[in-house]
Design an enzyme around this catalytic site. Structure first.
Site, short mmCIF file in Angstrom:
data_model
loop_
_atom_site.label_atom_id
_atom_site.label_comp_id
_atom_site.label_asym_id
_atom_site.label_seq_id
_atom_site.Cartn_x
_atom_site.Cartn_y
_atom_site.Cartn_z
N ASP A 37 0.79 -1.23 0.00
CA ASP A 37 0.00 0.00 0.00
C ASP A 37 0.83 1.28 0.00
O ASP A 37 0.27 2.36 0.15
CB ASP A 37 -0.93 0.01 1.22
CG ASP A 37 -0.17 -0.15 2.53
OD1 ASP A 37 1.02 -0.49 2.48
OD2 ASP A 37 -0.78 0.07 3.58
N CYS A 67 11.20 -3.16 -2.07
CA CYS A 67 11.29 -4.28 -1.13
C CYS A 67 11.09 -5.59 -1.87
O CYS A 67 10.84 -5.62 -3.07
CB CYS A 67 10.28 -4.12 -0.01
SG CYS A 67 8.59 -4.59 -0.47
N HIS A 690 -1.86 -11.69 10.51
CA HIS A 690 -3.10 -11.36 9.80
C HIS A 690 -3.21 -12.09 8.47
O HIS A 690 -2.24 -12.25 7.73
CB HIS A 690 -3.14 -9.85 9.54
CG HIS A 690 -4.29 -9.44 8.65
ND1 HIS A 690 -5.60 -9.62 9.03
CD2 HIS A 690 -4.32 -8.90 7.41
CE1 HIS A 690 -6.39 -9.17 8.06
NE2 HIS A 690 -5.64 -8.74 7.06
#
Length: 763
Positions: A37, A67, A690
């Site tokens: 995001d 990344c 999560h």
């Protein structure tokens, strides 16, 4: 959170660099990565029409911002399990029986069935859920169509992550600020832990600021890697953020460390705030937070006196029973300490006047007041719904030139839990058609059992997806979605900032994959409302949006950034975008809505002895974003199984050991996970990762590719004790639970044995 860009446009305009040479047969494209995001500027290398490599930007402004998720993206998106053609359910819902159909046949049937739902139950019976971080954006077209059709029931994961923060920030000063990391002298991270491979630009910005002498204060129950780098680490109890900020305010006000001139001239409600703050002497705050009172006082003094300072947005405070108060306390700290709209502080940038923004495209003005008031959740939890946000129309027009500002997509939306109740037949009226785009709702919101029941109760479910997620497995149609490599992108920072960035299309989408633009254009046509999306192509649409620049999309996309020249203390001209025109320390709008206009703190409900531990969830491992990327072997090798973290003492008390499979249980449900011992965890706290499911496991009802085994949303309660009152979002930072050994079965899948990479203590 969009990647931070320099506030001075000359920094980018004057950046000197030479693009790296490429081998013969390779071309390059300037891209914005959407693997997570934060939207890093990167370069895609294209060979024979396919992106074969993603690498960092040549521009020194953006060079370090990449990344592992971006680097591996071409391989992940080329996975053989990617959905390449429209799929129609032919068996019972969730049976896993599908047939391939054409886009035209799918859209025709979807249109017919959606029109019947609207005719039978009203337009509000159509709900849409998107995660526009995953789709890059849907350009505001989804809400535009829904507003014209008459449905207010749009939801998103931003309801508990950034979008809700933006909406609540408006109650204090009318906009959502962004920090000037390049010039700040103090950074406060509240539970947030940016790392080299997670939130990379923010990690780099913080390291850069520290290198120039900025102080770093970290509040986190864990000894995270950010905590290890901090000047001050406050190991507060999970979920006690708001109490800690009351403690800071107590010190700052008592010792008169605040900006008296600003408070006098530009705030209202200071005396009322002071009385509320007096309810929180440091002894009480120390008890609520578990931190030493002297450390609390020292941190408060550093924040108030070493600035300009920033408190970057953090998803942690977004997800608590005191979220509204916590976010409001952040805004109040910024305000009274003189850190709003100043260099090195946090700027209220407004819209870029050269670009038609998504709030304009959404056309909220066409949705009738009657339909707006039907928005699910607005009666009891109105903060980010139309009911809570409409009072900002006049102030927003006065300051920012238009009535509606949908910041980070988080304003004017329905509350998720109330939407799922309505879908399940437990609401004020039925919702019978549900669309989701780039979103895996079963795993993305609280209370998975409710969401599954809600989805099984639908007449029509449409998914726009790249892979067969657990949620897509319950759909009537799964329509193939393109990726960020396969479309251009005008990134307007989701309305948050006035900076606009551009991404080229690097390759054609495979099979019959289509963009969100084409999806919504098709839906508009299927509803006999083609005029709502009159542009033939996404590039035509972008030409329309950038016309005020005097350039075409093709010309503008070759650049990297389009700025509105930064300005400071803009409030001196038009005031703040609040009803009073001032910073409302005591919120007039919250008061009108029937809520406490001042922040407050709700303590935990009484303990249940059956659930002696506290868990927090929402954590993403570095290789994954949200519920995605688990199909990528390189990422699974790093994170082969879901892991919970305990410290050794807590594990011993629970009777579990390192590497053992355990269950985490509470009153709502239970999940399986492997146990990892982390000494950086505090006593009696459980870290739950999560969004876990396993694409290799059996699909369909009863299985859902392991979501029923591992999905943390099965533990996320959304009953009254675990909801923020004003927003109706769940408390997932401090849920009572227990951990017990899993003795009945072995792991459901057996990924290759790997050596665990060296990890920092408690990420």
């Amino acid at each position: 959170m969009p990647a931070a860009a320099p506030f001075n446009p000359e920094d980018i305009a004057n950046a000197k660099y030479t693009e790296r040479p490429v081998k013969e047969g390779i071309t390059t494209k300037k891209l914005i990565c959407a693997a997570c995001d934060i939207a890093c500027t990167v370069v895609g290398e294209v060979q024979k029409g396919r992106v074969t490599k993603v690498r960092s930007s040549d521009n020194p402004i953006f060079r370090d911002n990449i990344c592992m998720k971006g680097i591996i993206a071409p391989k992940g998106l080329a996975h053989p399990n990617r959905i390449l053609h429209p799929m129609k359910r032919v068996g019972e819902r969730g049976s896993g029986e599908w047939e391939q159909v054409s886009w035209e046949d799918a859209l025709s049937d979807i249109g017919t069935r959606l029109k019947k739902v609207i005719a039978d139950h009203g337009p509000e019976a159509w709900a849409v859920s998107t995660s526009q971080w995953n789709t890059s954006t849907d350009h505001g077209l989804g809400r535009r169509i829904m507003n014209h059709v008459g449905s207010p029931n749009w939801i998103s994961g931003v309801a508990l992550c950034a979008g809700n923060t933006a909406a609540v920030n408006r109650f204090t000063y009318g906009w959502f600020p962004f920090g000037d990391f390049g010039n700040t002298k103090c950074i406060v991270l509240m539970g947030h832990n940016p790392r080299r491979h997670s939130w990379t630009p923010l990690y780099n910005s913080i390291r850069g600021a520290q290198a120039k002498g900025a102080k770093l204060i970290v509040m986190d129950p864990r000894r995270s890697s950010s905590a290890e780098r901090a000047d001050i680490w406050l190991p507060l109890k999970v979920g006690s953020d708001a109490a800690m900020m009351f403690g800071w305010l107590k010190v700052i006000i008592d010792e008169e460390l605040y900006d008296k001139e600003f408070v006098k001239n530009w705030t209202i409600g200071f005396e009322d705030l002071k009385k509320r703050v007096d309810e929180f002497p440091l002894e009480r705050v120390a008890k609520l937070t578990g931190c030493d009172p002297e450390m609390i006082a020292e941190a408060a003094r550093v924040y108030a006196t070493s600035g300009p300072a920033v408190i970057p947005w953090t998803p942690i405070t977004d997800m608590q029973r005191n979220s509204t108060s916590g976010i409001r306390l952040q805004t109040i700290l910024r305000s009274i300490c003189g850190n709003v709209d100043v260099p090195g502080g946090e700027l209220l940038q407004g819209f870029n006047p050269d670009i038609i923004n998504e709030s304009e495209i959404e056309m909220h003005e066409v949705l009738s007041d009657e339909q707006k008031m039907k928005q699910l959740g607005s009666k009891d939890h109105p903060a980010f719904t139309y009911r809570g946000q409409l009072p900002f129309r006049e102030p927003t027009k006065r300051v920012y030139g238009q009535e509606y500002a949908n910041l980070v997509m988080g304003c004017h939306m329905a509350t998720p839990s109330e939407t799922f109740k309505a879908m399940a037949g437990e609401g004020d009226y039925p919702v019978k058609a549900f669309f989701f785009l780039g979103n895996n709702p079963l795993l993305s919101y609280a209370n998975m059992p409710l969401i599954e029941k809600a989805m099984m109760n639908q007449d029509l479910i449409v998914a726009h997806e790249q892979f067969m997620t657990p949620s897509a497995q319950l759909a009537d149609y799964v329509l193939p979605a393109d990726s960020w490599l396969e479309r251009p992108w005008l990134h307007d920072m989701f309305g948050w900032m006035s900076t606009v960035r551009f991404s080229e299309k690097a390759m054609d989408p495979p099979g019959e994959c289509r963009s969100t633009f084409e999806f919504w254009k098709g839906i508009a046509g299927a509803l006999d409302r083609s005029e709502l999306v009159p542009w033939d192509t996404l590039e035509d649409f972008y030409d329309y949006r950038v016309a005020r620049t005097g350039m075409t999309w093709d010309e503008l996309v070759k650049t990297e950034v389009h700025f509105k020249k930064p300005a400071f203390r803009t409030y001196e001209k038009n005031g703040f975008a609040t009803p009073s025109g001032k910073v409302e320390l005591k919120s007039s709008i919250l008061e009108d809505l029937g809520f406490d206009p001042l922040p407050y703190f709700r303590e935990d409900p009484p303990k249940d002895e059956n659930y002696p531990l506290m868990m927090f969830t929402g954590v993403r491992e570095d290789g994954f974003f949200q519920t995605g990327h688990r199909h990528i072997p390189e990422m699974r090798a790093r994170h082969p199984e879901p892991e919970i973290y305990l410290n050794e003492k807590t594990a011993k008390t629970a009777g579990v050991t390192e590497g053992e499979w355990v269950t985490v249980e509470n009153q709502l449900g239970k999940i399986k996970a492997k146990l990892a011992i982390k000494d950086a965890m505090p006593d009696d706290l459980v870290r739950v990762p999560h969004g876990w499911w396993k694409p290799e496991m059996q699909q369909g009802s009863g299985h859902l590719s392991g979501a029923l085994d591992y999905g943390d949303s099965q533990l996320c309660r959304d009953d009254a004790d675990f909801l923020d009152r004003e927003q109706g979002i769940p408390h997932i930072k401090g849920i009572p639970c227990r951990v017990v050994p899993l003795v009945a079965e072995a792991p459901a899948s057996k990924p290759a044995e790997v050596t665990r990479p060296v990890m920092e203590p408690a990420e």
